[in-house]
Design a protein around this motif. Structure first.
Motif, PDB file in Angstrom:
ATOM      1  N   VAL A   1       0.627  -1.095   0.183  1.00  0.00           N
ATOM      2  CA  VAL A   1       0.740   0.171  -0.282  1.00  0.00           C
ATOM      3  C   VAL A   1       0.938   1.444   0.300  1.00  0.00           C
ATOM      4  N   PHE A   2       2.106   0.991   0.913  1.00  0.00           N
ATOM      5  CA  PHE A   2       3.235   2.324   0.892  1.00  0.00           C
ATOM      6  C   PHE A   2       3.851   2.972  -0.970  1.00  0.00           C
ATOM      7  N   ILE A   3       3.975   1.634  -0.857  1.00  0.00           N
ATOM      8  CA  ILE A   3       5.224   1.670  -2.495  1.00  0.00           C
ATOM      9  C   ILE A   3       3.474   2.413  -3.375  1.00  0.00           C
ATOM     10  N   CYS A   4       2.271   1.807  -3.598  1.00  0.00           N
ATOM     11  CA  CYS A   4       1.385   2.623  -4.748  1.00  0.00           C
ATOM     12  C   CYS A   4       0.949   3.560  -4.547  1.00  0.00           C
ATOM     13  N   VAL A   5       0.980   4.343  -2.785  1.00  0.00           N
ATOM     14  CA  VAL A   5       1.241   5.062  -3.203  1.00  0.00           C
ATOM     15  C   VAL A   5       2.120   6.271  -3.372  1.00  0.00           C
ATOM     16  N   LEU A   6       3.671   5.725  -2.831  1.00  0.00           N
ATOM     17  CA  LEU A   6       4.280   6.072  -3.474  1.00  0.00           C
ATOM     18  C   LEU A   6       4.925   6.295  -4.898  1.00  0.00           C
ATOM     19  N   SER A   7       4.040   5.225  -5.689  1.00  0.00           N
ATOM     20  CA  SER A   7       4.127   5.496  -7.169  1.00  0.00           C
ATOM     21  C   SER A   7       3.111   6.241  -7.596  1.00  0.00           C
ATOM     22  N   ILE A   8       2.005   6.600  -6.851  1.00  0.00           N
ATOM     23  CA  ILE A   8       1.486   8.532  -7.132  1.00  0.00           C
ATOM     24  C   ILE A   8       2.251   9.568  -7.421  1.00  0.00           C
ATOM     25  N   VAL A   9       2.648   9.042  -5.904  1.00  0.00           N
ATOM     26  CA  VAL A   9       3.496  10.589  -6.070  1.00  0.00           C
ATOM     27  C   VAL A   9       4.876  10.772  -6.820  1.00  0.00           C
ATOM     28  N   ALA A  10       4.870   9.376  -6.963  1.00  0.00           N
ATOM     29  CA  ALA A  10       6.327  10.186  -8.149  1.00  0.00           C
ATOM     30  C   ALA A  10       5.842  10.213  -9.470  1.00  0.00           C
ATOM     31  N   PHE A  11       4.442   9.938  -9.772  1.00  0.00           N
ATOM     32  CA  PHE A  11       3.602  10.285 -11.035  1.00  0.00           C
ATOM     33  C   PHE A  11       3.716  12.126 -10.838  1.00  0.00           C
ATOM     34  N   TRP A  12       2.930  12.051  -9.699  1.00  0.00           N
ATOM     35  CA  TRP A  12       2.693  13.631  -9.539  1.00  0.00           C
ATOM     36  C   TRP A  12       4.048  14.652  -9.941  1.00  0.00           C
ATOM     37  N   PHE A  13       4.432  14.233  -8.683  1.00  0.00           N
ATOM     38  CA  PHE A  13       5.900  14.763  -9.122  1.00  0.00           C
ATOM     39  C   PHE A  13       7.360  14.790 -10.294  1.00  0.00           C
ATOM     40  N   ALA A  14       7.036  13.466 -11.206  1.00  0.00           N
ATOM     41  CA  ALA A  14       7.646  13.507 -12.717  1.00  0.00           C
ATOM     42  C   ALA A  14       6.733  14.696 -13.594  1.00  0.00           C
ATOM     43  N   ASN A  15       5.688  14.449 -13.309  1.00  0.00           N
ATOM     44  CA  ASN A  15       4.080  15.043 -14.422  1.00  0.00           C
ATOM     45  C   ASN A  15       4.146  16.494 -13.405  1.00  0.00           C
ATOM     46  N   ASN A  16       4.734  16.922 -12.899  1.00  0.00           N
ATOM     47  CA  ASN A  16       3.860  18.448 -12.358  1.00  0.00           C
ATOM     48  C   ASN A  16       5.803  19.289 -12.203  1.00  0.00           C
ATOM     49  N   VAL A  17       6.148  18.537 -10.606  1.00  0.00           N
ATOM     50  CA  VAL A  17       6.811  19.000  -9.710  1.00  0.00           C
ATOM     51  C   VAL A  17       8.367  19.608 -11.191  1.00  0.00           C
ATOM     52  N   ILE A  18       9.273  17.974 -11.910  1.00  0.00           N
ATOM     53  CA  ILE A  18       9.976  18.033 -12.674  1.00  0.00           C
ATOM     54  C   ILE A  18       9.912  19.143 -13.697  1.00  0.00           C
ATOM     55  N   PRO A  19       9.089  19.074 -14.496  1.00  0.00           N
ATOM     56  CA  PRO A  19       8.461  20.334 -15.380  1.00  0.00           C
ATOM     57  C   PRO A  19       8.633  21.380 -15.149  1.00  0.00           C
ATOM     58  N   TYR A  20       8.421  22.200 -13.726  1.00  0.00           N
ATOM     59  CA  TYR A  20       8.347  22.827 -13.062  1.00  0.00           C
ATOM     60  C   TYR A  20       9.439  23.493 -13.612  1.00  0.00           C
ATOM     61  N   ALA A  21      10.677  22.805 -12.460  1.00  0.00           N
ATOM     62  CA  ALA A  21      11.730  22.942 -12.339  1.00  0.00           C
ATOM     63  C   ALA A  21      12.342  22.819 -13.242  1.00  0.00           C
ATOM     64  N   GLU A  22      12.489  22.358 -14.470  1.00  0.00           N
ATOM     65  CA  GLU A  22      13.157  22.606 -15.392  1.00  0.00           C
ATOM     66  C   GLU A  22      12.864  24.000 -16.145  1.00  0.00           C
ATOM     67  N   TYR A  23      11.234  24.089 -16.673  1.00  0.00           N
ATOM     68  CA  TYR A  23      10.853  25.617 -17.202  1.00  0.00           C
ATOM     69  C   TYR A  23      11.467  26.837 -16.671  1.00  0.00           C
ATOM     70  N   LYS A  24      11.687  26.616 -14.876  1.00  0.00           N
ATOM     71  CA  LYS A  24      12.409  28.196 -13.859  1.00  0.00           C
ATOM     72  C   LYS A  24      13.529  27.715 -14.631  1.00  0.00           C
ATOM     73  N   PHE A  25      14.805  26.854 -14.301  1.00  0.00           N
ATOM     74  CA  PHE A  25      16.334  26.615 -14.322  1.00  0.00           C
ATOM     75  C   PHE A  25      16.142  27.608 -15.719  1.00  0.00           C
ATOM     76  N   VAL A  26      15.865  26.306 -16.607  1.00  0.00           N
ATOM     77  CA  VAL A  26      15.960  27.037 -17.903  1.00  0.00           C
ATOM     78  C   VAL A  26      16.025  28.968 -18.188  1.00  0.00           C
ATOM     79  N   ASN A  27      14.474  29.159 -17.754  1.00  0.00           N
ATOM     80  CA  ASN A  27      14.637  30.847 -18.343  1.00  0.00           C
ATOM     81  C   ASN A  27      15.227  31.787 -16.825  1.00  0.00           C
ATOM     82  N   PHE A  28      15.351  31.013 -15.788  1.00  0.00           N
ATOM     83  CA  PHE A  28      16.660  32.392 -15.534  1.00  0.00           C
ATOM     84  C   PHE A  28      17.640  31.515 -15.664  1.00  0.00           C
TER      85      PHE A  28
END
Length: 428
Positions: free
Chosen positions: A49-76
């Motif tokens: 159950v914990f790994i399923c939750v972690l997988s969902i968090v990993a998908f959210w991180f890859a779908n939202n945080v990584i693109p946003y960080a890449e976006y801010k990094f290149v522009n900065f």
């Protein structure tokens, strides 16, 4: 830092699961659980159950945080280059500054504005062509925050400039102009680049900056663009070579006289030479057009493959956490070793295999060697049977390798051979 998460997270899950279950097995706690009627699946239930939750968090991180960080990094990074143009020039490589590509061997001075060994390629209107090359012994960058003009003062140098004659016959001679100078000033207009605003973000074209919905929208546009270009080129080349698309137009009039076998016999020698010259020119032009368009279509398809790979990677990260747990947990229960010794060896070997297959599949799919789906999921497809096998063997209290399954068929084979060729020994 967010870009490292797809590498660190699966490895962390793999290592933690091997160490945890290896430590439990080493201290015979699994034996105590099983004697109390608690199976391995029941012990793993809450962790699944914990790994399923972690997988969902990993998908959210890859779908939202990584693109946003890449976006801010290149522009900065771009904003830093806008504020201090000298920082946009790195040593030993060509740097895009305005309408010039600048390379310097060494930078010095308080702000890095003293340049040594300067090579400049002036951008041409034609993509991929650099018709003017400037080389100088040293130079200096002079900028002012109140001015939008960046001055580049060059000393002791020369420049080459290609010349394109109007006559096609003279182009084969490759004429050029060479000139030397003691001092030359190049003014680079940075009026657009000097508009510094950390919140102004105008770069969003790379696939690493897009989430799933944006990638799907971009893929739809790229596919339509590719299909339209293929259709446009096919119609254009058909018109150039005289092929008509409609079969109705290909019907011939039976009343017309048949053409002679040798059409050139209808013309004079001068006309024959002109016709052959024109035909050769048309063939060369069509072949060049086909090769150029083919290269453009390959580049467009490669861009589509990169976007598809970026789309599938977001799901692969989530599944990798789930996969590594089902490899690490039963493997730890089988080897019965905790701590940082043997578990690290197994974890590193398995993850290197996973990462190598994943990288190989992505590179191959981007070049068209396989579909992006197979390239992105290849590592998961290859290691999934290993996870199933380890889970099955750990559940049935079997070792990592069942030597009896290998030695028993061999011994039986030797026994049959001995009984066939030495029947007397069997009677005795």
């Amino acid at each position: 830092m967010p870009r490292i998460i797809p590498l660190v997270l699966p490895l962390s899950v793999l290592l933690a699961s091997i160490m945890t279950f290896g430590n439990l097995a080493e201290n015979y706690e699994f034996a105590a659980m099983k004697s109390s009627g608690i199976s391995l699946q029941r012990a793993m239930r809450i962790l699944i159950v914990f790994i399923c939750v972690l997988s969902i968090v990993a998908f959210w991180f890859a779908n939202n945080v990584i693109p946003y960080a890449e976006y801010k990094f290149v522009n900065f990074r771009k904003n830093i280059a806008q504020a201090k143009p000298a920082m946009a020039i790195a040593e030993g490589q060509f740097n895009d500054v305005g309408f010039y590509n600048i390379k310097v061997n060494k930078k010095s001075g308080e702000n890095g504005n003293i340049l040594t060994g300067v090579t400049i390629h002036e951008k041409s209107n034609n993509v991929g062509e650099n018709k003017t090359v400037i080389k100088a012994k040293d130079g200096k960058l002079i900028s002012n925050e109140k001015s939008s003009i960046l001055k580049l003062v060059l000393n002791d140098g020369y420049y080459y400039q290609d010349v394109t004659p109007k006559k096609y016959e003279d182009r084969a001679k490759l004429p050029f102009v060479k000139a030397a100078f003691k001092k030359q000033i190049i003014n680079i207009d940075l009026s657009e680049l000097n508009k510094v605003d950390e919140d102004k973000e105008n770069i969003s074209s790379t696939n690493g900056m897009l989430n799933v919905n944006e990638l799907r929208y971009t893929l739809d546009s790229l596919n339509k663009n590719l299909d339209n270009e293929i259709l446009s080129f096919s119609e254009n080349i058909n018109q150039r070579v005289g092929i008509k698309r409609s079969p109705i137009e290909l019907k011939t009039d039976k009343k017309k006289k048949p053409l002679p076998t040798n059409l050139l016999s209808l013309y004079t020698h001068k006309q024959k030479a002109d016709i052959l010259r024109m035909a050769a020119s048309n063939v060369t032009s069509n072949v060049y057009s086909i090769e150029t368009t083919q290269k453009d279509l390959k580049d467009k398809q490669r861009e589509i493959n990169k976007h598809l790979t970026a789309l599938y990677e977001k799901f692969v990260i989530a599944f990798a956490c789930f996969l590594m747990f089902f490899i690490g947990a039963p493997l730890g229960a089988i080897i019965r070793k905790g701590g940082l010794g043997l578990p690290i060896v197994f974890a590193v070997l398995i993850f290197i295999t996973f990462h190598f297959i994943n990288t190989f599949g992505k590179r191959l799919s981007q070049e068209g060697g396989m579909t992006p789906f197979m390239g992105s999921w290849m590592s998961s497809f290859i290691l999934s049977p290993l996870a199933i096998l380890l889970t099955y063997r750990a559940t049935n209290d079997n070792g990592l390798i069942n030597f009896d399954a290998i030695t028993t068929p061999i011994s039986q084979l030797f026994q049959k051979i001995s009984e066939r060729f030495f029947p007397a020994q069997k009677q005795q």
